[in-house]
Design an enzyme around this catalytic site. Structure first.
Site, PDB file in Angstrom:
ATOM      1  CG  ASP A  40     -27.179  31.014  65.165  1.00 34.31           C
ATOM      2  OD1 ASP A  40     -26.920  30.807  66.366  1.00 34.31           O
ATOM      3  OD2 ASP A  40     -26.446  30.670  64.226  1.00 34.31           O
ATOM      4  CE  LYS A 120     -20.570  35.833  59.198  1.00 33.37           C
ATOM      5  NZ  LYS A 120     -20.745  34.964  60.339  1.00 33.37           N
ATOM      6  CB  CYS A 422     -47.139  -7.639  60.455  1.00 31.05           C
ATOM      7  SG  CYS A 422     -45.429  -8.106  60.771  1.00 31.05           S
ATOM      8  CB  CYS A 435     -40.899  -6.339  59.501  1.00 33.24           C
ATOM      9  SG  CYS A 435     -42.049  -7.703  59.693  1.00 33.24           S
TER      10      CYS A 435
HETATM   11  S1  IVH Z   1     -13.370  37.950  57.246  1.00 35.84           S
HETATM   12  C1  IVH Z   1     -12.654  41.831  60.057  1.00 35.84           C
HETATM   13  N1  IVH Z   1     -14.177  35.804  56.078  1.00 35.84           N
HETATM   14  O1  IVH Z   1     -17.482  35.725  60.616  1.00 35.84           O
HETATM   15  C2  IVH Z   1     -13.458  40.622  60.007  1.00 35.84           C
HETATM   16  N2  IVH Z   1     -14.834  36.135  58.331  1.00 35.84           N
HETATM   17  O2  IVH Z   1     -19.298  37.748  61.739  1.00 35.84           O
HETATM   18  C3  IVH Z   1     -13.098  39.892  58.785  1.00 35.84           C
HETATM   19  N3  IVH Z   1     -16.188  34.313  59.243  1.00 35.84           N
HETATM   20  O3  IVH Z   1     -15.393  36.850  63.144  1.00 35.84           O
HETATM   21  C4  IVH Z   1     -13.570  38.537  58.837  1.00 35.84           C
HETATM   22  N4  IVH Z   1     -16.180  33.062  57.443  1.00 35.84           N
HETATM   23  O4  IVH Z   1     -15.161  34.424  62.438  1.00 35.84           O
HETATM   24  C5  IVH Z   1     -14.204  36.517  57.216  1.00 35.84           C
HETATM   25  N5  IVH Z   1     -14.797  33.926  54.872  1.00 35.84           N
HETATM   26  C6  IVH Z   1     -14.808  34.628  56.017  1.00 35.84           C
HETATM   27  C7  IVH Z   1     -15.482  34.182  57.164  1.00 35.84           C
HETATM   28  C8  IVH Z   1     -15.482  34.968  58.300  1.00 35.84           C
HETATM   29  C9  IVH Z   1     -16.586  33.168  58.692  1.00 35.84           C
HETATM   30  C10 IVH Z   1     -16.512  34.737  60.618  1.00 35.84           C
HETATM   31  C11 IVH Z   1     -15.349  35.281  61.369  1.00 35.84           C
HETATM   32  C12 IVH Z   1     -15.793  36.613  61.862  1.00 35.84           C
HETATM   33  C13 IVH Z   1     -17.279  36.492  61.771  1.00 35.84           C
HETATM   34  C14 IVH Z   1     -17.924  37.836  61.632  1.00 35.84           C
END
Ligand code: IVH
EC number: 6.5.1.2
Length: 691
Positions: A40, A120, A422, A435
């Site tokens: 990433d 996230k 050993c 061992c």
């Molecule tokens: S809200 C309009 N909440 O992150 C977009 N997204 O980088 C609103 N994701 O495509 C998304 N955790 O797949 C939202 N708690 C969360 C999230 C989340 C992971 C992902 C999601 C989105 C991507 C964006």
């Protein structure tokens, strides 16, 4: 906490075109089945470089460029989304977060008083379409406007029920991922099937979600993060749902029987100030390493529907939300060699030697490989590109080979046929090889450990002296030290009268060490200094510890169902050594011990009058004044005597930081979190009677 990552600098149009191609290929592989050629961080750096070049040379922009496109423009699908599935913009630290919030509030013309803060999730976005409460279709994000139908995965995703609690027609959005145990299970199944494994949980989830013709089934997990009625649905429940704050929508989703992060330690919260947002960001970041699923940041959203509606969207992302990115915990590097070492307890453990890689704030050169079965399970080879994981204080580990980066030059990993220390045979009946001589194999290491400063603290007993005693057959373990006579010691080479008397006096002092240190000296597998203190303080005497079965041992904080039987078995193995220590008159009780409070007891039942009761305390920098002579371990012992909990890293849960001279990043972190900071002198005043 996080800084903006550096960019890949591009010098001319050729370098730019190559970078675009590399990014397009990597994104295509990543979104196809997770077999990315870049980790990433490397991908983000590359796209930033492309962006910077395009800003400076707008005339050179290639139409295939990934910038400004959902999923880098890599994927398409044939199922149109009712509402586009967008990306999120990023911030990389407190200042950028504050800038973003200020910009949003300017746009709204009023302060935001309700922020939703949630993890996230590091998986794949999915839209789950429910018709009259029945799960009818699953669609991937695709290019954001149309995705791919993956309804074949219905029934394999934990947390995504086939029926909602109510007969609602609604689209749930969330993330499909693999938990650590699902990942292990998927790797084992794939290994058994074709001898390969998945590079990481995310790519395993990506591959699994799209796979239709696999002869084996791997389980996935869903966490919801949003619910949308169809845009044309004007029914009353649909209108009501649209008007709810995000936090209440999430309560509704949970009540429908769909999994959200509500039941996890990183549950979403609503914060009324940006300070509270930042605090929750720090809490989630601190919990990251302990979670059984991957997160790569924190999402901050306007909670109120009115704020969201007014802020609106840019072409790529909502303006009412942003992702606070956390540092990468996984990178791809090369496996250069595997070293085999026999530890103190006789366990033979492989260690990966890696091409050094920066990960979560430190350079990783070595990583654990657990055991030979694990090497086989992961199908690792020397020279492989491997994914390496490290978060917080967790020991770095090799996750898996990146099989599609193999060149053909990779070599099998040699598995030792005899103990590397050993040369005796290996007991390979368990997953963790040992061992056949067990602790005897590395008796010297066990004795050095037992005599160490944080255990029995036997002054003047250097390693070469222990070796001399072992070679002379005077001792076989550290309990034998207490039976040595003055004559036996004087007979040793380079051992005068004074050193002999000093050593005998040190043995006498060691006999008086508290149980916590004696227990630690045993070197029971899975227990270090702080765990030994917890065990000793829980049971109070060695007799009580030895009487405890696995269930009783589990009552000690931090000992789970896996560790408890190991501790019990270790105590059986160590029985003769413990008996010898008892015979020698070594202390087998914890001074000042009182039985632990019954579960459910209130603070008034005891403990609360201790000055650090209920506090989590971290020590950093050089101690001074009354604490000057104390080692870190002795400081931790002091904290625990005074009723507190000693911890090594600062988080939002820290109650107090004792900061001496030359305190560095921990002090800065404590200050940014608003944690109380005291000098060693102030701390000494607080815990005076316990020093
Ligand atoms: S809200 C309009 N909440 O992150 C977009 N997204 O980088 C609103 N994701 O495509 C998304 N955790 O797949 C939202 N708690 C969360 C999230 C989340 C992971 C992902 C999601 C989105 C991507 C964006």
């Amino acid at each position: 906490m996080t800084e903006t990552p550096p960019i890949t600098a591009l010098s001319d149009d050729t370098a730019y075109a190559e970078a675009v191609q590399l990014a397009v290929d990597a994104a295509a592989a990543y979104y196809a089945d997770g077999t990315s050629t870049l980790d990433d961080d490397a991908y983000d750096r590359l796209v930033r470089g492309i962006q910077a070049y395009e800003q400076a040379h707008p005339e050179s922009v290639l139409p295939s460029s990934p910038t400004g496109k959902v999923a880098g423009g890599a994927v398409t699908g044939d199922v149109p989304h009712t509402v586009p599935m967008l990306s999120l913009d990023n911030v990389f630290g407190p200042e950028q977060l504050a800038d973003w919030a200020a910009g949003l509030e300017r746009r709204l013309g009023r302060p935001v008083t309700a922020w939703s803060v949630e993890p996230k999730l590091d998986g794949l976005a999915i839209s789950a379409r429910y018709r009259n409460g029945r799960l009818a279709q699953l669609v991937t994000r695709g290019d954001g406007t149309a995705g791919e139908d993956v309804s074949h995965a219905i029934g394999t995703i934990v947390g995504l029920p086939e029926r909602l609690a109510e007969p609602f027609t609604v689209e749930l959005r969330g993330e499909v991922m693999m938990t650590a145990s699902q990942f292990e299970d998927a790797c084992a199944k794939r290994q058994a099937h074709d001898g390969t494994t998945f590079a990481n949980p995310r790519s395993a989830a990506a591959g699994t979600l799209r796979a239709q013709d696999r002869p084996y089934v791997c389980e996935l997990t869903f966490f919801g993060y949003g619910a949308l009625p169809h845009p044309d649905d004007a029914s009353e429940p649909a209108v009501r749902l649209r008007e709810l704050p995000h936090s209440e929508i999430m309560h509704w989703v949970t009540a429908q029987g769909v999994q959200t992060t509500a039941a996890t330690p990183v549950a979403g919260i609503v914060a009324d100030t940006l300070d509270r947002v930042q605090e929750r960001v720090n809490e989630i970041a601190a919990a990251r390493a302990t979670l059984p699923f991957g997160i790569d940041g924190i999402v901050i959203k306007c909670d109120l529907a009115a704020d969201q509606a007014q802020a609106g969207f840019s072409s790529r992302a909502p303006r009412w939300a942003t992702a606070y990115k956390l540092p990468a915990t996984e990178k791809i590097t090369k496996l250069l060699a595997v070293e085999w070492n026999t530890g103190r307890t006789g366990i033979i453990a492989p260690r990966a030697v890696l091409e050094p890689v920066e990960l979560d704030g430190s350079t990783v050169t070595y990583a654990t490989l657990h055991n030979p079965a694990d090497i086989a399970r992961r199908g690792l080879m020397l020279g492989d590109s491997v994914t390496v994981y490290k978060a917080g204080d967790v020991i770095p580990r090799v996750e898996a080979p990146v099989v599609h980066l193999r060149t053909g030059a990779e070599q099998p990993i040699e598995i030792p046929a005899a103990c590397p220390s050993c040369g005796d045979a290996i007991d390979s009946s368990q997953e963790r090889w040992r061992c056949v001589r067990g602790r005897q194999c590395r008796a010297i290491a066990s004795i050095v450990y037992a005599a160490g400063r944080d255990q029995l603290d036997i002054e003047g007993l250097a390693e070469n002296r222990i070796k001399q005693m072992l070679d002379a057959g005077l001792i076989a373990d550290f309990a034998d030290l207490f039976f040595l006579t003055r004559e036996q010691l004087l007979d040793l080479e380079r051992m005068g009268e004074t050193s002999t008397d000093n050593l005998l006096a040190a043995f006498e002092r060691a006999k008086g060490q508290p149980l916590s240190r004696v227990f630690c000296a045993l070197g029971v597998r899975g227990t270090g200094r702080s765990m030994s203190r917890r065990i000793a303080r829980h049971f109070g005497s060695m007799d009580a510890i030895r009487l405890a079965d696995a269930e009783a041992i589990q009552a000690v904080e931090g000992i789970g169902p896996e560790k408890a039987p190991v501790v019990v078995a270790e105590l059986v193995e160590l029985a003769a050594l413990i008996d010898k220590l008892v015979k020698a008159g070594v202390t087998m009780t914890e001074p000042g011990w009182t039985p632990p409070a019954e579960p459910g007891a209130t603070e008034a039942d005891g403990g609360s009058e201790l000055p650090l009761a209920g506090m989590s305390v971290v020590v950093t920098g050089a101690m001074s004044g009354a604490l000057e002579a104390l080692s870190r371990n002795q400081m931790n012992e002091l904290i625990e005597r005074a009723g507190g909990k000693a911890s090594s890293s600062v988080s939002a849960k820290t109650s107090l930081l004792v900061a001496g001279e030359k305190a560095g990043s921990k002090r800065a972190k404590a200050e940014s979190l608003g944690v109380r900071v005291v000098t060693p002198e102030e701390f000494a005043g607080l815990v005076g009677p316990f020093i």
